[in-house]
Design a protein around this motif. Structure first.
Motif, PDB file in Angstrom:
ATOM      1  N   GLY A   1       0.443  -3.404  -6.016  1.00  0.00           N
ATOM      2  CA  GLY A   1      -0.168  -2.801  -4.845  1.00  0.00           C
ATOM      3  C   GLY A   1      -1.258  -1.806  -5.194  1.00  0.00           C
ATOM      4  O   GLY A   1      -1.732  -1.730  -6.327  1.00  0.00           O
ATOM      5  N   SER A   2      -1.656  -1.024  -4.193  1.00  0.00           N
ATOM      6  CA  SER A   2      -2.699  -0.011  -4.360  1.00  0.00           C
ATOM      7  C   SER A   2      -2.199   1.314  -3.822  1.00  0.00           C
ATOM      8  O   SER A   2      -1.207   1.380  -3.093  1.00  0.00           O
TER       9      SER A   2
ATOM     10  N   GLU B   1      -0.425   5.030   9.318  1.00  0.00           N
ATOM     11  CA  GLU B   1      -0.601   4.005  10.347  1.00  0.00           C
ATOM     12  C   GLU B   1      -1.919   3.256  10.172  1.00  0.00           C
ATOM     13  O   GLU B   1      -1.952   2.026  10.243  1.00  0.00           O
ATOM     14  N   GLU B   2      -2.995   3.986   9.919  1.00  0.00           N
ATOM     15  CA  GLU B   2      -4.305   3.350   9.777  1.00  0.00           C
ATOM     16  C   GLU B   2      -4.356   2.430   8.567  1.00  0.00           C
ATOM     17  O   GLU B   2      -5.001   1.379   8.606  1.00  0.00           O
ATOM     18  N   ARG B   3      -3.696   2.829   7.502  1.00  0.00           N
ATOM     19  CA  ARG B   3      -3.709   2.041   6.268  1.00  0.00           C
ATOM     20  C   ARG B   3      -2.632   0.958   6.265  1.00  0.00           C
ATOM     21  O   ARG B   3      -2.560   0.180   5.315  1.00  0.00           O
ATOM     22  N   ASN B   4      -1.795   0.952   7.300  1.00  0.00           N
ATOM     23  CA  ASN B   4      -0.667   0.016   7.353  1.00  0.00           C
ATOM     24  C   ASN B   4       0.146   0.117   6.062  1.00  0.00           C
ATOM     25  O   ASN B   4       0.499  -0.890   5.433  1.00  0.00           O
ATOM     26  N   ALA B   5       0.453   1.345   5.684  1.00  0.00           N
ATOM     27  CA  ALA B   5       1.103   1.608   4.393  1.00  0.00           C
ATOM     28  C   ALA B   5       2.552   1.153   4.390  1.00  0.00           C
ATOM     29  O   ALA B   5       3.259   1.245   5.387  1.00  0.00           O
ATOM     30  N   SER B   6       2.993   0.663   3.249  1.00  0.00           N
ATOM     31  CA  SER B   6       4.373   0.230   3.066  1.00  0.00           C
ATOM     32  C   SER B   6       5.279   1.387   2.672  1.00  0.00           C
ATOM     33  O   SER B   6       6.465   1.415   3.021  1.00  0.00           O
ATOM     34  N   VAL B   7       4.732   2.352   1.921  1.00  0.00           N
ATOM     35  CA  VAL B   7       5.521   3.457   1.384  1.00  0.00           C
ATOM     36  C   VAL B   7       4.713   4.746   1.487  1.00  0.00           C
ATOM     37  O   VAL B   7       3.506   4.758   1.227  1.00  0.00           O
ATOM     38  N   LEU B   8       5.399   5.831   1.860  1.00  0.00           N
ATOM     39  CA  LEU B   8       4.806   7.165   1.838  1.00  0.00           C
ATOM     40  C   LEU B   8       5.556   8.001   0.814  1.00  0.00           C
ATOM     41  O   LEU B   8       6.792   8.093   0.854  1.00  0.00           O
ATOM     42  N   VAL B   9       4.827   8.610  -0.100  1.00  0.00           N
ATOM     43  CA  VAL B   9       5.400   9.521  -1.092  1.00  0.00           C
ATOM     44  C   VAL B   9       4.952  10.932  -0.751  1.00  0.00           C
ATOM     45  O   VAL B   9       3.748  11.199  -0.627  1.00  0.00           O
TER      46      VAL B   9
ATOM     47  N   THR C   1       0.847  -1.191   0.000  1.00  0.00           N
ATOM     48  CA  THR C   1       0.000   0.000   0.000  1.00  0.00           C
ATOM     49  C   THR C   1       0.880   1.237   0.000  1.00  0.00           C
ATOM     50  O   THR C   1       1.736   1.395   0.864  1.00  0.00           O
ATOM     51  N   ILE C   2       0.663   2.109  -0.984  1.00  0.00           N
ATOM     52  CA  ILE C   2       1.462   3.324  -1.113  1.00  0.00           C
ATOM     53  C   ILE C   2       0.565   4.519  -0.826  1.00  0.00           C
ATOM     54  O   ILE C   2      -0.473   4.697  -1.474  1.00  0.00           O
ATOM     55  N   VAL C   3       0.935   5.323   0.154  1.00  0.00           N
ATOM     56  CA  VAL C   3       0.238   6.568   0.451  1.00  0.00           C
ATOM     57  C   VAL C   3       0.993   7.716  -0.199  1.00  0.00           C
ATOM     58  O   VAL C   3       2.200   7.870   0.020  1.00  0.00           O
ATOM     59  N   ALA C   4       0.305   8.502  -0.994  1.00  0.00           N
ATOM     60  CA  ALA C   4       0.903   9.690  -1.612  1.00  0.00           C
ATOM     61  C   ALA C   4       0.231  10.920  -1.021  1.00  0.00           C
ATOM     62  O   ALA C   4      -0.987  11.098  -1.156  1.00  0.00           O
ATOM     63  N   ALA C   5       1.007  11.744  -0.336  1.00  0.00           N
ATOM     64  CA  ALA C   5       0.486  12.977   0.256  1.00  0.00           C
ATOM     65  C   ALA C   5       0.566  14.094  -0.779  1.00  0.00           C
ATOM     66  O   ALA C   5       1.645  14.389  -1.296  1.00  0.00           O
ATOM     67  N   VAL C   6      -0.566  14.705  -1.092  1.00  0.00           N
ATOM     68  CA  VAL C   6      -0.622  15.754  -2.117  1.00  0.00           C
ATOM     69  C   VAL C   6      -1.243  17.004  -1.510  1.00  0.00           C
ATOM     70  O   VAL C   6      -2.038  16.938  -0.574  1.00  0.00           O
ATOM     71  N   ASP C   7      -0.873  18.152  -2.066  1.00  0.00           N
ATOM     72  CA  ASP C   7      -1.310  19.413  -1.474  1.00  0.00           C
ATOM     73  C   ASP C   7      -1.236  20.524  -2.506  1.00  0.00           C
ATOM     74  O   ASP C   7      -0.154  20.809  -3.026  1.00  0.00           O
TER      75      ASP C   7
END
Length: 297
Positions: free
Chosen positions: A157-158, A233-241, A123-129
């Protein structure tokens, strides 16, 4: 994803290095391993070469002075690459040493602080702003989304796109005696901003879906430094972009660098994307080269 890696090798990261190479490097790619001077370990080097041989990549070995590693990456290696990866021992939290801070401050390309993902779900979380005052942010957001999508496609992944929003003028609206804005107008402004952010985030999510990647949009009210780690943390993400504008001087005082604030102590894999990276093919696509680094132990 990539075809050219330069690896700065620590003392206990053989398995982690192999995992990063297998996930990030395309077949027939080139891997340059740099070992700290005075710390050559032939058995370890043979193990690296043997374990990566099955990935179909070419490996070469060299040594480097750890004291000059950061400067060398910034001045010699990074300009000829499109990504830098710093591989950490599994489970180790990110500690911003001299090399890491130099890379965050000066590297003109995305920097991966790699921690081998655990489990089978990627699971990859991408923080955008968005940023109404700096249009470079638009391209930076698309770069972050495309990079997350590339990794999801490569690793099966997703992607989760997260945006932390706040009504920045709320305090002034309530306290300024010349404005005297009532609660009803403030709530109307909050709802308008939330709706605009939701629409914008859905547009970025559609960019992922067009490439066949499962994606969710997660819109939350609150400061970035609190919202982003909570989603990871909630998503148990493997990667943060996360993108960084590399602000300097007064701009950095007004709006501190979120990437640096998130990096110190982060336990997962973190990818920091700077502005101005050369665009890939329309709608995303693989990047041609990568410089990968393993933090010196």
């Amino acid at each position: 994803m990539y075809t050219d890696l330069a690896v700065f090798s620590g003392t206990d990261t053989v398995e982690e290095t192999v995992a990063a190479i297998r996930l990030l490097c395309l077949p027939r790619g080139r891997v340059r391993i740099f070992v700290p001077e005075g710390q050559r370990d032939l058995d370890r080097e043979r193990a690296l070469m043997a374990k990566t041989a099955g990935a179909g990549v070419h490996i070469s070995l060299d040594s480097v002075d750890p004291k000059s590693a950061g400067e060398r990456v910034a001045t010699e290696i990074a300009p000829g690459c499109e990504t830098i990866v710093v591989v950490r021992p599994s489970g180790a939290s990110l500690s911003l040493g001299v090399l890491e801070r130099l890379l965050l401050k000066h590297a003109p390309v995305p920097v991966w602080f790699w921690n081998t993902p655990g489990g089978s779900d990627l699971t990859i979380v991408a923080a955008v702003d968005p940023d109404d005052y700096d249009r470079r942010r638009d391209g930076l957001n698309m770069e972050s989304v495309d990079l997350a999508t590339d990794l999801a496609l490569r690793g099966g992944g997703s992607v989760v796109l997260v945006n932390a929003w706040q009504l920045d003028d709320e305090y002034d609206m309530r306290q300024n005696p010349f404005v005297g804005t009532g609660d009803d107008k403030i709530e109307t402004a909050r709802r308008a901003l939330q709706a605009a952010r939701a629409s914008w985030l859905d547009t970025l999510a559609a960019r992922c879906r067009r490439r066949g990647v499962a994606v969710e949009a997660d819109l939350r009210e609150g400061p970035r430094e609190a919202v982003i780690p909570a989603v990871v943390e909630e998503r148990n993400a493997s990667v943060l972009v996360v993108g960084t504008m590399k602000r300097r001087g007064f701009a950095a005082m007004v709006r501190p660098n979120t990437a640096t604030a998130l990096a110190d102590g982060f336990s997962g894999s973190l990818t920091v994307v700077p502005p101005g990276r050369a665009e890939t093919e329309s709608g995303g696509g693989s990047v041609s080269r990568i410089a990968a680094g393993v933090a010196f132990a």
